[in-house]
Design a protein around this motif. Sequence first.
Motif, mmCIF file in Angstrom:
data_model
loop_
_atom_site.group_PDB
_atom_site.id
_atom_site.type_symbol
_atom_site.label_atom_id
_atom_site.label_comp_id
_atom_site.label_asym_id
_atom_site.label_seq_id
_atom_site.Cartn_x
_atom_site.Cartn_y
_atom_site.Cartn_z
ATOM 1 N N ILE A 1 0.876 -1.173 0.000
ATOM 2 C CA ILE A 1 0.000 0.000 0.000
ATOM 3 C C ILE A 1 0.914 1.224 0.000
ATOM 4 C CG2 ILE A 1 -1.706 1.313 1.340
ATOM 5 C CD1 ILE A 1 -1.452 -2.257 2.217
ATOM 6 N N LEU B 1 -4.517 6.724 1.242
ATOM 7 C CA LEU B 1 -3.887 5.429 1.013
ATOM 8 C C LEU B 1 -4.325 4.839 -0.335
ATOM 9 C CD1 LEU B 1 -4.641 4.188 4.617
ATOM 10 C CD2 LEU B 1 -2.359 4.754 3.735
ATOM 11 N N TRP C 1 -4.131 1.224 -2.474
ATOM 12 C CA TRP C 1 -3.820 -0.197 -2.491
ATOM 13 C C TRP C 1 -3.072 -0.530 -3.773
ATOM 14 C CZ3 TRP C 1 -5.358 -4.389 -5.581
ATOM 15 C CH2 TRP C 1 -5.181 -5.668 -5.017
ATOM 16 N N TYR D 1 -1.299 -7.440 -3.968
ATOM 17 C CA TYR D 1 -0.817 -8.448 -3.023
ATOM 18 C C TYR D 1 -0.257 -9.656 -3.761
ATOM 19 C CZ TYR D 1 -5.288 -11.039 -3.662
ATOM 20 O OH TYR D 1 -6.366 -11.723 -4.171
ATOM 21 N N ASN E 1 -3.405 -3.638 -8.563
ATOM 22 C CA ASN E 1 -4.279 -2.520 -8.885
ATOM 23 C C ASN E 1 -4.197 -2.272 -10.398
ATOM 24 O OD1 ASN E 1 -5.402 0.089 -9.273
ATOM 25 N ND2 ASN E 1 -4.968 0.594 -7.130
#
Lengths: 119, 108
Positions: free
Chosen positions: A39, A47, A49, A52, A62
Amino acid sequence: QVQLQESGPGLVKPSQTLSLTCAVSGESISSGGYYWSWIRQLPGQGLEWIGYIFYSGTTNYNPSLKSRLSMSVDTSKNQFSLKLSSVTAADTAVYYCARDTSYSGIDCWGQGTLVTVSS
Amino acid sequence: DIQMTQSPSSLSASVRDRVTITCRASQSISTYLNWYQQKPGKAPRLLIYAASSLQSGVPSRFSGSGSGTDFTLTISGLQPEDFATYYCQQSSSTPPYTFGQGTKLEIK
């Protein structure tokens, strides 16, 4: 107690690749059950993202960064990494690595590392 | 992407006040909603997950509610250490797992 620690250059030149590593202690990445995440927080802003990686190497990025983004995991060293290519000043941010429990939130964060993109 | 909109963007309150922060999702996310607290120079801290479940170690004055598209974070009896910025985040089945823009809670 799980701890995460980011490491990498604090200064990256425009058009180059930003590379960060997150070392995990107190928990084995291979144990599964968590999404090892990145992040970022642009200066003075909210913030964002980034994405992962699962211990198996499965990733989710993203879409706004996907074309420039790559994540990897090294279970032998219990760490995971982020590479963001073709960076610009707009990528200047504090980058956090974190442990995402999926539906129970991001429950463990690194302290964050500031990466500045500048010539 | 699912958009998360918090209101208000900033809020002034006094110690012992009760405050409520709202988060609205652009589409239904069931109860896949988390709340975080962030203090200057620090990483965010998970307060509430799954809309209403209190994270271990978080004081019981924090509570969350809602489902679908509308959610609230309530702090009952503000303490000096609660003045911070609060973010909601959706963790539905559809990444990216977007955050709200944040609500800055300041001392009146």
